[in-house]
Scaffold this active site. Sequence first.
Site, PDB file in Angstrom:
ATOM      1  N   GLY A  46       1.342  -1.096  -0.149  1.00  0.00           N
ATOM      2  CA  GLY A  46       0.130  -0.151   0.207  1.00  0.00           C
ATOM      3  C   GLY A  46       0.760   1.263   0.115  1.00  0.00           C
ATOM      4  N   GLN A  51       3.288  10.280   0.977  1.00  0.00           N
ATOM      5  CA  GLN A  51       4.278   9.410   1.314  1.00  0.00           C
ATOM      6  C   GLN A  51       4.826   9.595   0.473  1.00  0.00           C
ATOM      7  OE1 GLN A  51       2.022   5.280   2.096  1.00  0.00           O
ATOM      8  NE2 GLN A  51       4.187   5.125   3.740  1.00  0.00           N
ATOM      9  N   CYS A  99       5.731  -0.073   8.108  1.00  0.00           N
ATOM     10  CA  CYS A  99       5.382   1.625   6.542  1.00  0.00           C
ATOM     11  C   CYS A  99       6.525   1.843   6.299  1.00  0.00           C
ATOM     12  CB  CYS A  99       4.771   2.133   8.018  1.00  0.00           C
ATOM     13  SG  CYS A  99       4.028   3.566   6.841  1.00  0.00           S
ATOM     14  N   LEU A 100       6.879   2.038   4.913  1.00  0.00           N
ATOM     15  CA  LEU A 100       7.288   2.737   4.272  1.00  0.00           C
ATOM     16  C   LEU A 100       8.018   3.730   4.188  1.00  0.00           C
ATOM     17  CD1 LEU A 100       5.825   1.466   0.776  1.00  0.00           C
ATOM     18  CD2 LEU A 100       7.666  -0.445   1.655  1.00  0.00           C
ATOM     19  N   HIS A 141      -4.730   2.025   7.756  1.00  0.00           N
ATOM     20  CA  HIS A 141      -3.563   2.462   7.292  1.00  0.00           C
ATOM     21  C   HIS A 141      -3.148   3.303   6.609  1.00  0.00           C
ATOM     22  CE1 HIS A 141       1.487   1.677   7.528  1.00  0.00           C
ATOM     23  NE2 HIS A 141       1.064   2.584   6.804  1.00  0.00           N
ATOM     24  N   GLU A 142      -3.505   3.221   5.349  1.00  0.00           N
ATOM     25  CA  GLU A 142      -3.592   4.303   4.550  1.00  0.00           C
ATOM     26  C   GLU A 142      -4.377   5.016   4.916  1.00  0.00           C
ATOM     27  OE1 GLU A 142      -0.783   3.149   2.458  1.00  0.00           O
ATOM     28  OE2 GLU A 142      -0.574   1.263   2.728  1.00  0.00           O
ATOM     29  N   HIS A 145      -2.438   7.717   6.698  1.00  0.00           N
ATOM     30  CA  HIS A 145      -2.249   8.283   5.653  1.00  0.00           C
ATOM     31  C   HIS A 145      -2.775   9.769   5.345  1.00  0.00           C
ATOM     32  CE1 HIS A 145       1.847   6.697   6.134  1.00  0.00           C
ATOM     33  NE2 HIS A 145       1.485   5.104   5.929  1.00  0.00           N
TER      34      HIS A 145
END
Length: 202
Positions: A46, A51, A99-100, A141-142, A145
């Site tokens: 994702g 991000q 998480c990236l 999660h997304e 963000h």
Amino acid sequence: MPIRPVVIYGEPVLHRVASRVERFDDELAALVQDMFDTMDAAHGVGLAAPQIGVGLRVFVYDMANNDGLPRRGVVVNPILAVSKVPPGRPDPDDESEGCLSVPGEHFPLRRPETAKVNGQDLTGAEFEFTATDWFARCMQHEFDHLNGKLYVDRLDDKQSRKARKMIKGNGWGKPGHSWMPGVDPDPFGHGDVDEPGDDHDL
């Protein structure tokens, strides 16, 4: 389409509410393609626009699910309604997220098990679905963000202390940090395979 740097915890765009998408045009389509390319290069499942430094309410995903949705998709201007968080402490083996934008780290976090998602596609058409299990976690999660939250902001007290220590130790928590998928070493150790990451790295 270009792969873009992934910004790291402390970059201001990650910590503010993203703006609603108003124009469904070629520019949006190009952004989304860049997001898919960046997510794939990062071996993630994702990726939200903040991000890669873009404060717009859009995210992409690549995750198998049991909810009748294609494995890969994009959600623009999402709205989520979630079930209650199950009681108890999170299981470090089954409920750890990555998480990236917090590269190379995992922390356990308990989340609601279902999420009803309302959103728009790249043409502006509205749609809705209900996500379950890890797919629901990915959606939450997304979505976080887009509201200026990272999963480490939701940890319990014990894990939050560990996360704060890790962030300080890495020199994060301030602007100017990023990593380049496909160029920098993979922080999660996925290697040089053309497959998405596991369900932990969002």
